[in-house]
Design an enzyme around this catalytic site. Structure first.
Site, PDB file in Angstrom:
ATOM      1  N   SER A   1       0.861  -1.188   0.000  1.00  0.00           N
ATOM      2  CA  SER A   1       0.000   0.000   0.000  1.00  0.00           C
ATOM      3  C   SER A   1       0.889   1.226   0.000  1.00  0.00           C
ATOM      4  CB  SER A   1      -0.872   0.007   1.259  1.00  0.00           C
ATOM      5  OG  SER A   1      -1.524   1.248   1.419  1.00  0.00           O
TER       6      SER A   1
ATOM      7  N   TYR B   1      -2.467  -1.074  10.373  1.00  0.00           N
ATOM      8  CA  TYR B   1      -2.362  -1.230   8.918  1.00  0.00           C
ATOM      9  C   TYR B   1      -1.031  -0.667   8.407  1.00  0.00           C
ATOM     10  CZ  TYR B   1      -4.046  -1.073   4.030  1.00  0.00           C
ATOM     11  OH  TYR B   1      -4.203  -1.248   2.677  1.00  0.00           O
TER      12      TYR B   1
HETATM   13  P1  NAD Z   1     -11.262  -6.407  -0.267  1.00  0.00           P
HETATM   14  O1  NAD Z   1     -11.888  -6.272   1.079  1.00  0.00           O
HETATM   15  O2  NAD Z   1     -12.069  -6.147  -1.480  1.00  0.00           O
HETATM   16  O3  NAD Z   1     -10.596  -7.850  -0.408  1.00  0.00           O
HETATM   17  C1  NAD Z   1      -9.879  -8.440   0.643  1.00  0.00           C
HETATM   18  C2  NAD Z   1      -9.755  -9.918   0.366  1.00  0.00           C
HETATM   19  O4  NAD Z   1      -9.072 -10.524   1.481  1.00  0.00           O
HETATM   20  C3  NAD Z   1     -11.099 -10.628   0.250  1.00  0.00           C
HETATM   21  O5  NAD Z   1     -11.042 -11.610  -0.760  1.00  0.00           O
HETATM   22  C4  NAD Z   1     -11.255 -11.295   1.614  1.00  0.00           C
HETATM   23  O6  NAD Z   1     -12.087 -12.448   1.589  1.00  0.00           O
HETATM   24  C5  NAD Z   1      -9.820 -11.661   1.894  1.00  0.00           C
HETATM   25  N1  NAD Z   1      -9.592 -11.946   3.314  1.00  0.00           N
HETATM   26  C6  NAD Z   1      -9.812 -11.158   4.390  1.00  0.00           C
HETATM   27  N2  NAD Z   1      -9.527 -11.823   5.518  1.00  0.00           N
HETATM   28  C7  NAD Z   1      -9.115 -13.070   5.150  1.00  0.00           C
HETATM   29  C8  NAD Z   1      -8.693 -14.226   5.857  1.00  0.00           C
HETATM   30  N3  NAD Z   1      -8.653 -14.260   7.184  1.00  0.00           N
HETATM   31  N4  NAD Z   1      -8.347 -15.307   5.141  1.00  0.00           N
HETATM   32  C9  NAD Z   1      -8.413 -15.309   3.788  1.00  0.00           C
HETATM   33  N5  NAD Z   1      -8.804 -14.247   3.069  1.00  0.00           N
HETATM   34  C10 NAD Z   1      -9.152 -13.142   3.745  1.00  0.00           C
HETATM   35  O7  NAD Z   1      -9.986  -5.448  -0.206  1.00  0.00           O
HETATM   36  P2  NAD Z   1      -9.018  -4.872  -1.363  1.00  0.00           P
HETATM   37  O8  NAD Z   1      -9.187  -3.404  -1.369  1.00  0.00           O
HETATM   38  O9  NAD Z   1      -9.147  -5.638  -2.623  1.00  0.00           O
HETATM   39  O10 NAD Z   1      -7.611  -5.158  -0.671  1.00  0.00           O
HETATM   40  C11 NAD Z   1      -6.711  -6.140  -1.141  1.00  0.00           C
HETATM   41  C12 NAD Z   1      -5.304  -5.758  -0.684  1.00  0.00           C
HETATM   42  O11 NAD Z   1      -4.953  -4.504  -1.261  1.00  0.00           O
HETATM   43  C13 NAD Z   1      -5.178  -5.592   0.827  1.00  0.00           C
HETATM   44  O12 NAD Z   1      -3.957  -6.119   1.278  1.00  0.00           O
HETATM   45  C14 NAD Z   1      -5.208  -4.097   1.007  1.00  0.00           C
HETATM   46  O13 NAD Z   1      -4.549  -3.684   2.163  1.00  0.00           O
HETATM   47  C15 NAD Z   1      -4.483  -3.644  -0.248  1.00  0.00           C
HETATM   48  N6  NAD Z   1      -4.739  -2.266  -0.625  1.00  0.00           N
HETATM   49  C16 NAD Z   1      -5.997  -1.822  -0.892  1.00  0.00           C
HETATM   50  C17 NAD Z   1      -6.179  -0.489  -1.245  1.00  0.00           C
HETATM   51  C18 NAD Z   1      -7.519   0.067  -1.563  1.00  0.00           C
HETATM   52  O14 NAD Z   1      -7.645   1.296  -1.677  1.00  0.00           O
HETATM   53  N7  NAD Z   1      -8.557  -0.754  -1.738  1.00  0.00           N
HETATM   54  C19 NAD Z   1      -5.097   0.381  -1.321  1.00  0.00           C
HETATM   55  C20 NAD Z   1      -3.835  -0.110  -1.035  1.00  0.00           C
HETATM   56  C21 NAD Z   1      -3.661  -1.437  -0.699  1.00  0.00           C
END
Ligand code: NAD
Length: 257
Positions: free
Chosen positions: A139, A152
């Site tokens: 991130s 985080y």
């Molecule tokens: P999201 O909530 O859409 O997806 C998260 C995924 O993680 C889901 O498939 C969920 O089922 C899975 N998950 C959560 N807990 C779990 C567990 N205990 N076991 C197995 N799977 C689990 O979120 P996203 O925005 O797609 O985030 C994905 C990654 O990208 C994360 O690491 C997040 O920190 C990172 N990220 C997101 C953003 C953003 O703006 N959305 C920005 C920077 C980084």
């Protein structure tokens, strides 16, 4: 045919990466939480995108033995583990003095320790192949902080340390390890934190979108999931063989400030 494992690929960024690699002909191992029917529908849809097989493994990222099984059963089924994408993540937004310790533990476990367990299990397989691509979804919060996101930000900074270390350990084995550092991407994870941020900062949800989220990104646009998926595909390719140990921002200029 190459094989990729993407943790947390039932939603958001992970799902977008899975779509990209399925379309490119990889065998894809989906993982994440969700209802069985919805996951099966996603799996079947992705299986229709390319030549590879698409399967689902329900490893909980809180359970190291299940993460090891995710890697080892993939190797047993497909014969190789070429690309791993530690992506699963959760968020909690609260002042540090009110931050629940159990939320801290869960965020460190899912956002950081699960990447360690995944890489730890995959490394011997990748070394034996003389090939591997490790692409962590970190991130912008791996590079800079924001208030109210102590766990985080700590976890994501930790992911960058892990990736740099693994890059050095894999360098002579054809293994690269990199982290993509997205800014705000419009996924359920972000939508879910708008209300919490509004509460923590005493603002309306509209103000949070305009003055907190998009304020951080000079382009004033959300990053698109497909843009991250495209970078991941590049990092998996032979053209990216000399990129390793890198933290690559895709944040509309956020961390340039
Ligand atoms: P999201 O909530 O859409 O997806 C998260 C995924 O993680 C889901 O498939 C969920 O089922 C899975 N998950 C959560 N807990 C779990 C567990 N205990 N076991 C197995 N799977 C689990 O979120 P996203 O925005 O797609 O985030 C994905 C990654 O990208 C994360 O690491 C997040 O920190 C990172 N990220 C997101 C953003 C953003 O703006 N959305 C920005 C920077 C980084």
């Amino acid at each position: 045919m190459k094989t990729i494992i993407i943790t947390g690929s039932t939603s958001g960024i992970g799902l977008g990466i899975a779509e990209g690699f399925a379309s490119a002909g990889y065998n894809v191992v989906l993982n994440g939480l969700g209802k069985r029917d919805g996951i099966e529908a996603t799996r079947a849809r992705l299986a229709g995108l390319g030549e590879g097989e698409v399967i689902f493994h329900g490893a909980n990222m809180l359970k190291p033995d299940e993460i090891a099984d995710l890697v080892n059963s993939t190797k047993d089924k497909f014969g190789s583990v070429d690309v791993i994408v530690p992506n699963a993540g959760i968020q909690h937004v609260e002042k540090i003095e009110d931050f629940p310790p159990e939320k801290w533990d869960a965020i460190i476990a899912i956002n950081l320790s699960s990447a360690f367990h995944l890489i730890r299990a995959a490394m011997p397989i990748m070394k034996s192949q003389d090939f591997g691509r490790i692409i962590a979804i970190a991130s912008a919060h791996g590079l800079v902080a924001s208030p109210f996101k102590s766990a985080y930000v700590a976890a994501k900074h930790g992911v960058l340390g892990l990736i740099k270390t693994v890059a050095l350990e894999g360098a002579e084995f054809g293994i690269t390890a990199n982290a993509i550092c997205p800014g705000y991407v419009e996924t359920p994870l972000v939508t879910g934190q708008i209300a919490d941020t509004a509460k923590a900062r005493g603002m309306s949800e509209e103000d949070v979108i305009n003055n907190v989220i998009l304020k951080a990104q000079p382009t004033k646009q959300f990053v698109q999931v497909a843009q991250i998926a495209s970078l991941a595909q590049y990092l998996a390719s032979d053209h990216a063989a000399q990129i390793t140990g890198a933290a690559l921002p895709m944040d509309g200029g956020w961390t340039a400030q």
